[in-house]
Design an enzyme around this catalytic site. Structure first.
Site, PDB file in Angstrom:
ATOM      1  NE  ARG A 168       3.009  -2.647  20.426  1.00 43.33           N
ATOM      2  CZ  ARG A 168       2.989  -3.801  19.787  1.00 43.33           C
ATOM      3  NH1 ARG A 168       2.706  -4.907  20.435  1.00 43.33           N
ATOM      4  NH2 ARG A 168       3.252  -3.858  18.494  1.00 43.33           N
ATOM      5  CB  THR A 169       5.523   2.260  18.994  1.00 46.40           C
ATOM      6  OG1 THR A 169       5.520   0.834  19.082  1.00 46.40           O
ATOM      7  CG2 THR A 169       6.935   2.768  18.789  1.00 46.40           C
ATOM      8  CB  ALA A 218       0.162   5.332  15.332  1.00 50.84           C
ATOM      9  CG  ASN A 266      -7.533   1.247  -0.627  1.00 47.68           C
ATOM     10  OD1 ASN A 266      -7.699   2.204  -1.390  1.00 47.68           O
ATOM     11  ND2 ASN A 266      -8.414   0.893   0.270  1.00 47.68           N
ATOM     12  CE  LYS A 294      -4.237  -1.469   2.329  1.00 46.32           C
ATOM     13  NZ  LYS A 294      -5.143  -1.063   3.420  1.00 46.32           N
ATOM     14  CG  ASP A 328      -8.593   1.661   4.003  1.00 50.98           C
ATOM     15  OD1 ASP A 328      -9.429   0.843   3.565  1.00 50.98           O
ATOM     16  OD2 ASP A 328      -7.386   1.381   4.168  1.00 50.98           O
ATOM     17  CB  ALA A 369      -5.930   1.105   9.415  1.00 54.53           C
TER      18      ALA A 369
HETATM   19  P1  ATR Z   1      -2.166  -1.060   9.548  1.00 51.45           P
HETATM   20  O1  ATR Z   1      -1.494  -0.495   8.339  1.00 51.45           O
HETATM   21  O2  ATR Z   1      -3.206  -2.105   9.239  1.00 51.45           O
HETATM   22  O3  ATR Z   1      -2.725  -0.003  10.430  1.00 51.45           O
HETATM   23  P2  ATR Z   1       0.265  -1.506  11.086  1.00 51.45           P
HETATM   24  O4  ATR Z   1       0.953  -0.358  10.446  1.00 51.45           O
HETATM   25  O5  ATR Z   1       1.008  -2.793  11.235  1.00 51.45           O
HETATM   26  O6  ATR Z   1      -1.052  -1.912  10.306  1.00 51.45           O
HETATM   27  O7  ATR Z   1      -0.294  -1.033  12.493  1.00 51.45           O
HETATM   28  C1  ATR Z   1      -0.777  -1.930  13.439  1.00 51.45           C
HETATM   29  C2  ATR Z   1      -1.171  -1.151  14.698  1.00 51.45           C
HETATM   30  O8  ATR Z   1      -1.571  -2.094  15.714  1.00 51.45           O
HETATM   31  C3  ATR Z   1      -0.018  -0.351  15.286  1.00 51.45           C
HETATM   32  O9  ATR Z   1      -0.551   0.825  15.855  1.00 51.45           O
HETATM   33  C4  ATR Z   1       0.512  -1.302  16.367  1.00 51.45           C
HETATM   34  O10 ATR Z   1       1.209  -0.672  17.420  1.00 51.45           O
HETATM   35  P3  ATR Z   1       2.808  -0.398  17.298  1.00 51.45           P
HETATM   36  O11 ATR Z   1       2.965   0.785  16.372  1.00 51.45           O
HETATM   37  O12 ATR Z   1       3.258  -0.131  18.671  1.00 51.45           O
HETATM   38  O13 ATR Z   1       3.398  -1.669  16.705  1.00 51.45           O
HETATM   39  C5  ATR Z   1      -0.786  -1.884  16.885  1.00 51.45           C
HETATM   40  N1  ATR Z   1      -0.615  -3.152  17.621  1.00 51.45           N
HETATM   41  C6  ATR Z   1      -0.359  -4.371  17.101  1.00 51.45           C
HETATM   42  N2  ATR Z   1      -0.275  -5.293  18.095  1.00 51.45           N
HETATM   43  C7  ATR Z   1      -0.471  -4.634  19.264  1.00 51.45           C
HETATM   44  C8  ATR Z   1      -0.511  -5.023  20.653  1.00 51.45           C
HETATM   45  N3  ATR Z   1      -0.320  -6.289  21.016  1.00 51.45           N
HETATM   46  N4  ATR Z   1      -0.751  -4.053  21.573  1.00 51.45           N
HETATM   47  C9  ATR Z   1      -0.955  -2.774  21.221  1.00 51.45           C
HETATM   48  N5  ATR Z   1      -0.934  -2.348  19.929  1.00 51.45           N
HETATM   49  C10 ATR Z   1      -0.698  -3.247  18.964  1.00 51.45           C
END
Ligand code: ATR
Length: 282
Positions: free
Chosen positions: A155-156, A131, A89, A69, A104, A134
């Site tokens: 989380r990050t 973050a 997308n 993407k 989206d 999506a």
């Molecule tokens: P997408 O493009 O679908 O949004 P992504 O960029 O992989 O996918 O983002 C996944 C999100 O889920 C992120 O915000 C991720 O947090 P981190 O940036 O800290 O990795 C969050 N996420 C995934 N697993 C998690 C968990 N166990 N607890 C909290 N946040 C989680």
């Protein structure tokens, strides 16, 4: 009228899980169009060449999913929306030019409009969990509807901060631990993380702290009713589910490729729901 079959595909790696063929082929049948929507499993290495040859391969357009993407933005002419979000997308041709957009944004908004009408009226404060890509589409959509403050918790933390850099001061990055204390003031809570997905832990939030008129949205659609949505339902809160967003995000691509605006109907929803709940053949 030409007898040519109009072919479109979803390009991903992996791509077997994609429900886009089900959705688009349903609409193709409903509108009696000469069209076909296929899956194309393409590795990241092969992706640039595949996109360059899209028309030679007989495709009038495509959806692009994980992990392509972001890179697709460099291989096409993205519209303002895709540029703002930093990911696309949906691909279509304007003459010989390959254009890209991000559906989206409208998928998320149209689903809320359908499932929780009036959700954005006087909405001052929304919380977005996550973050990633999506989240960027959803934050962009919320700002476009005039939401005054969008708190992004991740989380990050640094990734939440990068959304403020991208979208400006209406976005307030907050830490994961702050979310509980912010619920009482929020009119909308959106989960864009993978928490609550089959095989993942559930989100741990005290939804009873939300106002009675608050709305909850989840982008996860497997299971259809995530623990977050189950609790929202039990508390009598309005909510919008991930399947609705998936169905609504498909509308614009179909319109661009086939020149017909399709509808998200209960029949379409039931068909995709059935596929999502049936056991997977190994
Ligand atoms: P997408 O493009 O679908 O949004 P992504 O960029 O992989 O996918 O983002 C996944 C999100 O889920 C992120 O915000 C991720 O947090 P981190 O940036 O800290 O990795 C969050 N996420 C995934 N697993 C998690 C968990 N166990 N607890 C909290 N946040 C989680």
């Amino acid at each position: 009228m030409s007898n040519d079959i109009r072919a479109v595909c979803v390009i991903g790696w992996p791509v077997e899980h994609s429900r886009s063929p089900l959705i688009h082929n349903f609409w193709i049948g409903q509108h009696a169009l000469k069209g076909e929507y296929r899956r194309e499993a393409v590795t990241p290495e092969a992706f640039p060449a595949f996109v360059k040859e899209l028309a030679q391969r007989g495709y009038s357009g495509a959806n692009v999913t994980i992990p392509h993407k972001e890179v697709v933005m460099t291989l096409s002419e993205p519209d303002d929306r895709a540029q703002a979000v930093g990911a696309a997308n949906t691909l279509w041709f304007e003459g010989d030019t390959l254009r890209a957009t991000n559906t989206d944004v409208e998928g998320f908004l149209a689903n809320l409009d359908q499932m929780a009408p009036g959700w954005d009226r006087g909405l001052d404060d929304a919380i977005v969990l996550g973050a990633g890509g999506a989240s960027r589409a959803i934050v962009y959509g919320l700002l476009s509807r005039g939401v005054k403050t969008v708190r992004v918790a991740n989380r990050t933390f640094s990734r939440a901060e990068s959304l403020r850099e991208r979208f400006g001061s209406k976005v307030k990055p907050v830490t994961w631990n702050e979310v509980g204390g912010l619920l009482a003031g929020a009119g909308l809570v959106v989960n864009t993380t993978s928490l609550g997905m089959k095989g993942q832990p559930a989100l741990d939030l005290r939804l009873e702290d939300l106002r009675k008129n608050a709305v909850v949205a989840d982008i996860v659609y497997s299971p259809l009713i995530t623990p977050l949505l189950r609790e929202s339902k039990d508390l009598g809160l309005r909510y919008a589910d991930g399947l609705g967003m998936l169905l609504h995000q498909a509308v614009r691509g179909f319109s661009l490729w086939f020149g017909v605006k399709p509808e998200v109907t209960p029949e379409l929803r039931a068909m995709v729901e059935e596929d999502l709940t049936k056991p997977k053949p190994e």
